[in-house]
Design a protein around this motif. Structure first.
Motif, short mmCIF file in Angstrom:
data_model
loop_
_atom_site.label_atom_id
_atom_site.label_comp_id
_atom_site.label_asym_id
_atom_site.label_seq_id
_atom_site.Cartn_x
_atom_site.Cartn_y
_atom_site.Cartn_z
N ASN A 1 0.84 -1.19 0.00
CA ASN A 1 0.00 0.00 0.00
C ASN A 1 0.88 1.24 0.00
N VAL A 2 0.51 2.21 -0.82
CA VAL A 2 1.26 3.46 -0.92
C VAL A 2 0.34 4.62 -0.51
N THR A 3 0.76 5.37 0.49
CA THR A 3 0.02 6.56 0.90
C THR A 3 0.80 7.79 0.45
N ASN A 4 0.20 8.55 -0.47
CA ASN A 4 0.85 9.75 -0.99
C ASN A 4 0.22 10.97 -0.33
N PHE A 5 0.97 11.60 0.59
CA PHE A 5 0.46 12.75 1.31
C PHE A 5 0.48 14.03 0.48
N SER A 6 1.18 13.99 -0.65
CA SER A 6 1.32 15.18 -1.49
C SER A 6 0.45 15.14 -2.74
N ALA A 7 -0.35 14.08 -2.89
CA ALA A 7 -1.11 13.91 -4.13
C ALA A 7 -2.17 14.99 -4.31
N GLU A 8 -2.80 15.41 -3.22
CA GLU A 8 -3.84 16.43 -3.29
C GLU A 8 -3.30 17.78 -2.81
N GLU A 9 -3.91 18.83 -3.27
CA GLU A 9 -3.45 20.17 -2.91
C GLU A 9 -3.80 20.53 -1.46
N GLN A 10 -4.86 19.91 -0.92
CA GLN A 10 -5.29 20.23 0.43
C GLN A 10 -5.32 18.98 1.31
N ARG A 11 -5.06 19.17 2.61
CA ARG A 11 -5.16 18.09 3.58
C ARG A 11 -5.92 18.57 4.81
N ARG A 12 -6.49 17.62 5.54
CA ARG A 12 -7.24 17.96 6.73
C ARG A 12 -6.42 17.64 7.98
N VAL A 13 -6.35 18.59 8.88
CA VAL A 13 -5.69 18.40 10.17
C VAL A 13 -6.74 17.96 11.18
N ASP A 14 -6.55 16.80 11.78
CA ASP A 14 -7.48 16.27 12.77
C ASP A 14 -6.81 16.27 14.15
N LEU A 15 -7.47 16.90 15.11
CA LEU A 15 -6.97 16.96 16.49
C LEU A 15 -8.10 16.63 17.45
N THR A 16 -7.74 16.14 18.63
CA THR A 16 -8.73 15.88 19.68
C THR A 16 -8.27 16.55 20.97
#
Length: 265
Positions: free
Chosen positions: A161-176
């Motif tokens: 499995n390959v996870t590309n963190f740069s593939a999309e222009e935007q990312r979501r920051v999740d915090l609790t």
């Protein structure tokens, strides 16, 4: 005896001339190959994607050296029919013993075709995580965040499995975040949303999110979500962690902002 010595001298002279010529071809060939690779890697290919450019140069280098070796063998007077037969036989034996290496070559070609990532992307694949530095015929080189260089076989990448963190222009920051039970839920939500709206790294669309998601007998837990540009993910992550913690503390919220879960990297 004289005839034997004359024949021996002729053989040595002939063999010596062939060896000298082969050495000249080798050294001149290396210079020519370096020049050709420099031309191939010049302005036309600089316009290409760095991933494709690196792969083209690797293939060109391999092909040119194969041509050089065949030329040297030919100059030495070895019959090409015999060479082809030996190469075919060795090819089968080597192919069976180097199945892993051949799978890496096939994996490199597939990476070029399907392009799950490119040079410069931040990925998690094959047990490594970091920025892709180079994709060669056999291996992909990844530089980790603490500046370690990890070499991953291309065959392993194509089967994982390959996870590309740069593939999309935007990312979501999740915090609790967690606070003491009995605090004003609406006030806390409004406070957290206010912090995110003031942060220039947080995008307005999609809108920031802050909601009560659960808790225990002693605490309440809030999920916080904010969208940002992929390149600014970590800046946003750390900024929100600090700013929300400080805002809750300044507002007098009991047991403020104990971050208990980080859902994404």
């Amino acid at each position: 005896m004289d005839n034997f010595l004359n024949k021996l001298v002729d053989i040595c002279t002939n063999a010596g001339s062939k060896i000298i010529l082969a050495l000249l071809i080798f050294f001149i060939g290396k210079i020519v190959i370096a020049r050709i690779l420099k031309i191939i890697g010049g302005k036309p290919t600089r316009k290409l994607d760095p991933t494709v450019r690196s792969f083209i140069l690797n293939i060109a280098k391999a092909v040119l050296y194969i041509v050089l070796v065949i030329s040297i063998i030919s100059v030495l007077g070895v019959p090409m029919a015999s060479v082809i037969t030996v190469l075919a036989t060795c090819g089968v034996a080597i192919g069976m013993s180097l199945q892993g290496a051949l799978s890496n070559v096939a994996g490199g070609i597939m990476l070029m075709i399907f392009r799950p990532f490119s040079v410069g992307d931040y990925v998690s694949a094959g047990g490594a995580e970091g920025v892709v530095k180079e994709i060669s015929l056999f291996y992909t080189t990844i530089t980790t965040v603490d500046n370690k260089v990890v070499t991953v076989p291309n065959g392993a990448l194509m089967n994982s499995n390959v996870t590309n963190f740069s593939a999309e222009e935007q990312r979501r920051v999740d915090l609790t975040f967690a606070c003491a039970k009995g605090e004003d839920v609406a006030a806390i939500q409004e406070l957290i949303l206010g912090v995110m709206k003031k942060n220039d790294l947080v995008l307005d669309d999609p809108a920031p999110f802050a909601r009560l998601v659960g808790g225990t007998n002693e605490s309440m837990e809030f999920t916080v979500r904010a969208w940002t540009d992929s390149a600014k993910y970590w800046d946003t992550y750390f900024a929100l962690t600090q700013e929300i913690t400080e805002a809750l503390g300044a507002a007098g919220i009991k047991a403020p902002a104990v971050r208990v879960v980080t859902e994404s990297k």
